[in-house]
Design an enzyme around this catalytic site. Structure first.
Site, PDB file in Angstrom:
ATOM      1  CD1 TRP A  43      39.586  42.223  42.916  1.00  0.00           C
ATOM      2  CD2 TRP A  43      40.765  42.107  44.821  1.00  0.00           C
ATOM      3  NE1 TRP A  43      39.089  41.177  43.653  1.00  0.00           N
ATOM      4  CE2 TRP A  43      39.790  41.091  44.837  1.00  0.00           C
ATOM      5  CE3 TRP A  43      41.624  42.246  45.908  1.00  0.00           C
ATOM      6  CZ2 TRP A  43      39.660  40.191  45.897  1.00  0.00           C
ATOM      7  CZ3 TRP A  43      41.495  41.361  46.965  1.00  0.00           C
ATOM      8  CH2 TRP A  43      40.527  40.346  46.948  1.00  0.00           C
ATOM      9  N   GLY A  44      44.323  44.289  40.886  1.00  0.00           N
ATOM     10  CA  GLY A  44      45.392  45.231  40.543  1.00  0.00           C
ATOM     11  C   GLY A  44      46.253  45.664  41.722  1.00  0.00           C
ATOM     12  CG  ASP A  77      38.184  36.769  43.722  1.00  0.00           C
ATOM     13  OD1 ASP A  77      38.915  37.763  43.769  1.00  0.00           O
ATOM     14  OD2 ASP A  77      36.935  36.832  43.794  1.00  0.00           O
ATOM     15  CG  ASP A 124      34.531  43.380  43.107  1.00  0.00           C
ATOM     16  OD1 ASP A 124      35.685  43.095  42.747  1.00  0.00           O
ATOM     17  OD2 ASP A 124      33.794  42.602  43.738  1.00  0.00           O
TER      18      ASP A 124
HETATM   19  C1  GLA Z   1      35.433  39.335  44.306  1.00  0.00           C
HETATM   20  C2  GLA Z   1      35.610  39.544  42.811  1.00  0.00           C
HETATM   21  C3  GLA Z   1      34.238  39.663  42.147  1.00  0.00           C
HETATM   22  C4  GLA Z   1      33.432  38.391  42.443  1.00  0.00           C
HETATM   23  C5  GLA Z   1      33.321  38.158  43.943  1.00  0.00           C
HETATM   24  C6  GLA Z   1      32.725  36.796  44.260  1.00  0.00           C
HETATM   25  O1  GLA Z   1      34.887  40.458  44.911  1.00  0.00           O
HETATM   26  O2  GLA Z   1      36.383  40.679  42.540  1.00  0.00           O
HETATM   27  O3  GLA Z   1      34.363  39.872  40.751  1.00  0.00           O
HETATM   28  O4  GLA Z   1      34.045  37.304  41.807  1.00  0.00           O
HETATM   29  O5  GLA Z   1      34.597  38.216  44.569  1.00  0.00           O
HETATM   30  O6  GLA Z   1      32.645  36.550  45.622  1.00  0.00           O
END
Ligand code: GLA
Length: 391
Positions: free
Chosen positions: A182-183, A148, A203
């Site tokens: 997230w791109g 992440d 997300d």
């Molecule tokens: C981010 C990611 C999610 C998830 C959360 C966990 O928001 O994009 O997919 O993994 O963190 O905290």
């Protein structure tokens, strides 16, 4: 001899540190991840084991789902040597034990970390500990890492993700590397040599459209962001429009069907995110539609793209092996859509004229593409066919 040693040294040091694992994720990864349903508070060893059991007992494993992935909140600190410490309240027997359990079911085990100091839920991240973490994952038997991008102030994505890619390679175990920034860095432009899949948006959440809490996106919102990214998807390199919400409470059954169908069209990773222990039949039928999964897993690895757009009614195509083509008619409107299909006029790329038509939700053959066809699509639903090449 000296020259040979030099060549071997250069080859070894290059291949030793500077690549991702090849020959894995040649088709989009399929599995389950804890985040979308259990989030931080409810993830624990029992849940993960029960999910592995359910993946086998529901038949999902037999149809191709293989990864059981623990998302955020399994980690709690670091010891004085820098080793990650597992949250023993949630995972009393540790991660090696869990990996062994999952492997004993014939499944694979995935884990989660973050390129920054802390994960998105505030647990310890891997910044500065990439090598030791990668080594630990390999020792535990991890097969998949989602990495992440929270708490990365001042870091550069390509550099940070490459650092972990190299650490994983050096650790010596093939691990699917899932990039999750997230791109925001136009990740598709650089990530193909670094990871096996990369998130393209913020997300997902279990709603049809629009956003929740500011940056959580509904499925239609995500679908509309995927068109144009198709050139970057290839075997071993996948755009990831995020994990599935199929079967979660905010989507109706037909909305879940749209969601799953479009993720198959997009050659997206099929990482389910619902409670596999309690699936109504209509949800398991969606997740286990073998014709749809064949579209997703098609070995050409082509991502679908839009060929026709009326606003709330769209047509998408996905090129398949043997000159077959998947065509998805997508009704985004909350009322029924009637459409007269003239196969030659809907702008299908590479259309050659003569195809048999298989309806993939009804599992029925239709007329051939020589004749026009009247279709009627229920509100917020899809009509998807496989055109079988007869040219
Ligand atoms: C981010 C990611 C999610 C998830 C959360 C966990 O928001 O994009 O997919 O993994 O963190 O905290």
């Amino acid at each position: 001899m000296k020259y040979l040693i030099f060549v071997l040294f250069v080859t070894f040091s290059l291949s030793g540190n500077c690549q991702k694992y090849g020959n894995i994720a040649k088709t989009p990864p399929m599995g389950w991840n804890s985040w979308n349903y259990f989030e931080c508070d409810n993830v624990n060893e029992d849940v993960i084991k029960e999910m592995a059991d359910a993946m086998v007992s529901t038949g999902m494993k037999d149809i191709g789902y293989e990864y059981i992935n623990v998302d955020d909140c399994w980690q709690i600190g670091r010891d004085s040597l820098g080793n990650i410490i597992v949250d023993s309240l949630k995972f009393p027997n540790g991660m090696k034990h869990l990996a062994d359990y999952i492997h004993s079911k014939g499944l694979k085990f995935g884990i989660y970390s973050d390129a920054g100091t802390h994960t998105c839920a505030g647990r310890p991240g891997s910044k500065g500990f990439e090598k030791i973490d990668a080594q630990t994952y390999a020792e535990w038997g991890v097969d998949y890492l989602k990495y992440d991008w929270c708490n990365t102030e001042g870091q550069e994505p390509i550099e940070s993700y490459t650092l972990m890619r190299d650490a994983l390679y050096e650790a010596g175990r093939p691990i699917v590397f899932s990039i999750c920034d997230w791109g925001i860095s136009e990740t598709w432009k650089w990530a193909g040599d670094v990871g096996h899949l990369w998130r393209t948006t913020y997300d997902i959440t279990d709603r049809w459209d629009g956003t929740r809490w500011g940056n959580q996106l509904g499925i239609v919102n995500i679908i509309e962001k995927q068109n144009g990214l198709e050139e970057y998807a290839k075997p071993g390199k996948w755009n990831d429009p995020d994990m599935l919400e199929v079967g979660n409470p905010g989507l109706t059954t037909n909305e879940s069907r749209v969601h799953f169908t479009m993720w198959c069209m997009l050659a997206a990773p099929l990482i389910t995110g619902n409670d596999l222990r309690n699936m109504p039949n209509e949800i398991s039928e969606i997740l286990m539609n073998s014709e749809l999964i064949a579209i997703n897993q098609d070995i050409l690895g082509k991502q679908g793209f839009k060929v026709y757009d009326e606003g709330n009614f769209e047509i998408w195509q996905k090129p398949l092996i043997n000159g077959d083509i998947a065509i998805c008619f997508l009704n985004l409107e909350n009322k029924e859509k009637q459409f007269q299909v003239n196969w030659k006029e809907i702008n299908i790329k590479g259309f050659k004229g003569q195809y048999a038509i298989k309806n993939l939700w009804e599992n029925k053959m239709k007329k051939s593409t020589n004749e026009e066809l009247s279709i009627s699509i229920p509100p917020r639903d899809v009509w998807i066919v496989r055109l079988i090449n007869q040219n």
